[in-house]
Design a protein around this motif. Sequence first.
Motif, mmCIF file in Angstrom:
data_model
loop_
_atom_site.group_PDB
_atom_site.id
_atom_site.type_symbol
_atom_site.label_atom_id
_atom_site.label_comp_id
_atom_site.label_asym_id
_atom_site.label_seq_id
_atom_site.Cartn_x
_atom_site.Cartn_y
_atom_site.Cartn_z
ATOM 1 N N ARG A 14 0.897 -0.767 -0.197
ATOM 2 C CA ARG A 14 -0.489 -0.053 0.071
ATOM 3 C C ARG A 14 0.737 1.430 0.097
ATOM 4 N N ALA A 15 1.847 1.325 -0.694
ATOM 5 C CA ALA A 15 3.089 1.929 -0.615
ATOM 6 C C ALA A 15 4.240 1.804 -1.476
ATOM 7 N N ARG A 115 -8.979 9.518 4.975
ATOM 8 C CA ARG A 115 -7.309 10.135 3.493
ATOM 9 C C ARG A 115 -6.649 8.830 3.382
ATOM 10 N N ARG A 119 -6.482 6.972 -0.774
ATOM 11 C CA ARG A 119 -5.200 6.042 -1.682
ATOM 12 C C ARG A 119 -5.347 5.354 -2.522
ATOM 13 N N GLN A 122 -5.793 6.271 -5.753
ATOM 14 C CA GLN A 122 -4.645 6.808 -6.123
ATOM 15 C C GLN A 122 -3.618 5.586 -6.580
ATOM 16 N N PHE A 124 -2.446 3.310 -4.775
ATOM 17 C CA PHE A 124 -1.130 3.987 -3.413
ATOM 18 C C PHE A 124 -0.230 4.439 -3.727
ATOM 19 N N GLY A 125 0.230 5.343 -5.548
ATOM 20 C CA GLY A 125 1.539 5.725 -5.866
ATOM 21 C C GLY A 125 2.578 4.596 -7.045
#
Length: 224
Positions: A14-15, A115, A119, A122, A124-125
């Motif tokens: 998740r990142a 928030r 994510r 998105q 998670f980038g």
Amino acid sequence: MSVAETLKQRISVRAFTAEPVNAATLRELLDTARWSPSGGNLQPWKVIAVSGTAKAAVERVALETLMKNPAGEAGDHPIYPEGLTEPYRTRRYAIGEALYAKLGIPREDKAARLRAMSRNFQFFGAPVGLFFVIDRSMGHGQWAHLGMFMQSLALVAEERGLATCMQEAWGMVRQSLHAHFELPEHELLYCGMALGHADRSAPINQLRSERAPVEEFAVFKGFD
């Protein structure tokens, strides 16, 4: 890396870092995943891959949709069944609390939790987003085959040093995405998947969900 090692190593990341994943690499992953089991060889899957401006456009669609309706779009394919019973309710609650604990977000901070949830939309980038589509005429068996394909793709990505996160959250904007991708009426967008390189320094990527022991879900009969 063995299949067993890959399966045990894979987590929902998740990142992600900004390091790109090119089309050639993605094509190789899909070329391998297409050998997943498929009853009757129906191969009931379709994939839409987005990156760059196409990914940004999808993210805008999600943002605009959820700004109008934060609860998401209603539909006949909810992410979870209503009235979730035990032990499933407790399992879902536990992983949710563990996730927010890794992020350092207390239960009472609803805004921060919202928030963090956003994510999802998105990726998670991650530099690549994947969407999985199935024909509405397909039955439960074919949905299972689609899941096998997704699992195969995630494991092949893991083997290549990439990371993934299966994202049913995209079901909250399923109708808007259907229109955005101009899908025919007989097709249904199931969910998404984030794909890229994991940010190993992110605390959230230290989360490993628990699994019930074999004795809890398996029955052995006729063995010595």
